[in-house]
Write an enzyme that holds these catalytic residues in place. Structure first.
Site, PDB file in Angstrom:
ATOM      1  CE  LYS A 245     -48.662  -4.638  -2.050  1.00 51.91           C
ATOM      2  NZ  LYS A 245     -49.292  -4.163  -3.310  1.00 51.91           N
ATOM      3  CD  GLU A 340     -60.578   5.679  -9.037  1.00 48.38           C
ATOM      4  OE1 GLU A 340     -60.214   4.671  -8.392  1.00 48.38           O
ATOM      5  OE2 GLU A 340     -60.338   6.853  -8.656  1.00 48.38           O
ATOM      6  NE  ARG A 368     -62.792   7.896  -5.327  1.00 44.02           N
ATOM      7  CZ  ARG A 368     -61.592   7.919  -4.749  1.00 44.02           C
ATOM      8  NH1 ARG A 368     -60.693   7.022  -5.066  1.00 44.02           N
ATOM      9  NH2 ARG A 368     -61.289   8.850  -3.888  1.00 44.02           N
TER      10      ARG A 368
END
Length: 617
Positions: A245, A340, A368
């Site tokens: 990253k 979630e 969600r």
């Protein structure tokens, strides 16, 4: 570079030069406009290889979340427009079907790409188009989501239905990836470092998937070779790609890589946030505090006072402000990954165990886990506090990130109490009130914005704050505000009094669900009530107040001012709020329009005893 065709025709010897050019463009544009920098720097070579091996859009490339799609945009004919990234009417910060045929999916919620791929592969088989590849790029962070494993289970069960799963493994999402899967992938990376390919059993092969890798995600020839092998198998396969990253940008490589996941306007040389102007003393301007940081600080203070207070997040420790508590009380903060649904039901278990969990989550991502809020928390009357960051208009992140549905969803949950602080003083106050409630769930809505000056109240009445009371015709219009809409409502009330001679009362209920009976009584004493909220009007605060007035035979008309039931585009937060009529001018115009309409149709309830202006304020 005009498109994927030109990329495929480019000699292999020039690909490193192209990758360097793309990185320079990413840094220059994202530092100037804000956006996801680290994830895109990490997939430059991978995206080049994907477009050289596969023929998009005939072959389908799906990018889970889409926040790593900037390189894809540059390689699919949007190079000239790239400078408009995340600007109003410019390129989206995620993938966007309206921009290009190369963007099939624009939903930027995580862990969905494999399910899309499963369905597409089924469709290709049924329509006889099995020569069209289906490729899903998913990060190791997104692979922590349960939905991804539901899709994997289905993909692996059909060996004749080829789906190429490119696992972009950089060991992190917003932060280092957590859980047993992260440890397993680390073992695979380590084994791959000892030999060119992992040949033993792993979690993917045990599911019946072919496995290629690990592959150096910054080696274009190696990537192209692995992707061509994957296509030739004509069966479900995982290509394990290891990337870094922030690759190729020294500030991201030498500093905290996760700080560059998403950045605001940034100095491209130093990688530090840019200041817009000097302070009055001539030094750098102070960076305004965010609502998130204020919440994080207050939660830390509460955690120091209460040992039963714990916190839960879904792979967003720093973006939700929980990192402060995690640093001081690491054993009491749980990052469950991008999961979630699990986060909410796990919080229910924590509450059943005698603790008070605070679930910090973006408002858009609460969608969600609605069933878990309803059935796993509220049904059991458990003391779980939800802190919904980025509630309302978020600005440049676009339609899937606006937090504009949470009030409508939570309004149907029995027993829940929802607060909307108008300023940071109320944030601290309401957070303390929320975690003190022990017989059911609570929620707080926080906007994506920098904090302003606290807005004091003239008086507190039955738990509500009166923010403005006109001295002339005080019982004309009641403006009932939700959270951060309060300052604009106060400004509108002053404009209406000064320019139109209309008297307004502005009240902040503080707790907006359930409706305070005192607010219904206050509405009864005015000729017109306008509710102001940064949620969709359908099922929101205004709907609840109107229903409460009907239930108690209050005849005062209630007009709801909020966001339209539409997928709103990206753009500056203030501009989008103004477009919806949620700035001072828009609120004032709504009052005038509603008042005129009532007068025109003879509906102003001047004769109702509930609206008798002789009654004391």
């Amino acid at each position: 570079m005009t498109g994927p065709g030109a990329l495929r025709a480019l000699p292999a010897g020039r690909l490193s030069e192209l990758a360097a050019q793309i990185r320079r463009r990413l840094v220059d544009t994202v530092c100037a406009r804000g956006g996801h920098l680290g994830p895109n720097l990490g997939v430059v070579e991978l995206t080049i290889a994907l477009h050289r091996v596969f023929d998009s859009p005939r072959d389908t490339l799906l990018f889970d979340i889409g926040h790593q799609g900037y390189v894809h945009k540059l390689l699919t004919g949007r190079h000239e427009e790239f400078g408009t990234l995340r600007q109003a009417s410019g390129l989206s910060g995620y993938l966007c079907r309206a921009e290009s045929d190369h963007d099939l999916v624009e939903n930027s919620h995580a862990s969905t790409a494999l399910s899309y791929a499963d369905g597409l592969a089924k469709a290709r088989r049924l329509t006889g188009e099995q020569d069209r590849a289906v490729v899903a790029v998913i990060g190791d962070g997104a692979l922590t989501g349960g939905m991804a494993w539901e899709a994997l289970d289905n993909i692996a069960a059909a060996p004749g239905r080829p789906v190429i799963i490119v696992l972009n493994d950089n060991g992190r999402s917003y932060a280092p990836t957590t859980g047993a899967l992260a440890r397993h992938l680390a073992l695979l990376r380590g084994a791959g470092a000892q030999q060119s390919q992992v040949t033993g059993a792993n979690v993917f092969t045990q599911h019946g998937l072919a496995f290629i890798g690990p592959v150096d995600g910054h080696d274009i020839p190696a990537l192209e070779n692995a992707l061509r092998r994957a296509r030739s198998l004509h069966s479900p396969v995982v290509v394990h790609v290891v990337t870094v990253k922030g690759q190729g940008y020294p500030p991201a490589e030498n500093d905290d890589a996760d700080r560059f996941h998403a950045v605001g306007v940034t100095d491209p040389v130093t990688g530090r946030p840019a200041t817009s102007r000097p302070s009055a003393q001539g030094g750098p301007a102070a960076v305004p505090r965010s609502w998130t940081s204020v919440f994080g600080g207050e939660l830390l203070a509460l955690a120091g006072e209460r040992e039963d207070l714990v916190a839960v997040t879904a792979s967003m420790l720093r973006p939700t402000g929980l990192h402060l508590m995690a640093e001081r009380f690491p054993g009491r903060v749980f990052d469950v990954g991008i999961a979630e649904q699990h986060a909410v039901t796990s919080a229910a278990g924590l509450a059943m165990g005698g603790l008070h969990p605070v679930v910090a989550i973006y408002a858009t991502f609460l969608n969600r886990a609605f069933d878990q809020v309803l059935m796993d928390v509220a049904l059991h009357q458990l003391p779980v506090t939800f802190v919904l960051d980025r509630a309302g208009i978020t600005g440049p992140d676009g339609p899937s990130h606006h937090g504009m549905w949470d009030l409508s969803l939570l309004s149907v949950v029995p027993g829940i109490r929802v607060a909307a602080p108008r300023d940071t003083a109320r944030l601290r106050e309401l957070l303390r009130e929320a975690v003190a409630i022990g017989n059911g769930p609570t929620a707080l809505r926080l906007p994506k914005a920098t904090t302003g000056t606290d807005l004091g109240a003239l008086a507190r009445m039955d738990g509500m704050d009166v923010l403005h009371r006109s001295t002339r015709r005080p019982l004309d219009v009641l403006l009932a505000t939700a959270g951060a809409t309060a300052p604009a409502a106060v400004q509108a009330a002053r404009q209406l009094e000064e320019k139109e001679g209309i008297g307004c009362t502005v009240v902040d209920p503080r707790w907006i669900i359930p409706v305070n009976p005192a607010l219904v009584h206050l509405a009864a004493r005015h000729r017109l009530t306008i509710t102001v909220e940064d949620n969709i009007r359908t099922g929101g605060f205004g709907t609840l107040l109107a229903q409460a007035c009907t239930d108690t035979a209050v005849t005062t008309p209630v007009h709801s001012l909020g966001l339209p039931s539409a997928f709103l585009p990206h753009g500056p937060r203030d501009a989008l709020l103004a477009r919806a009529g949620l700035d001072a001018d828009g609120i004032a115009k709504t009052v005038l329009h509603a008042r005129t309409a009532l007068t025109t149709y003879g509906l102003t309830p001047n004769t109702s005893p509930l609206n008798d202006t002789r009654r004391p304020q």
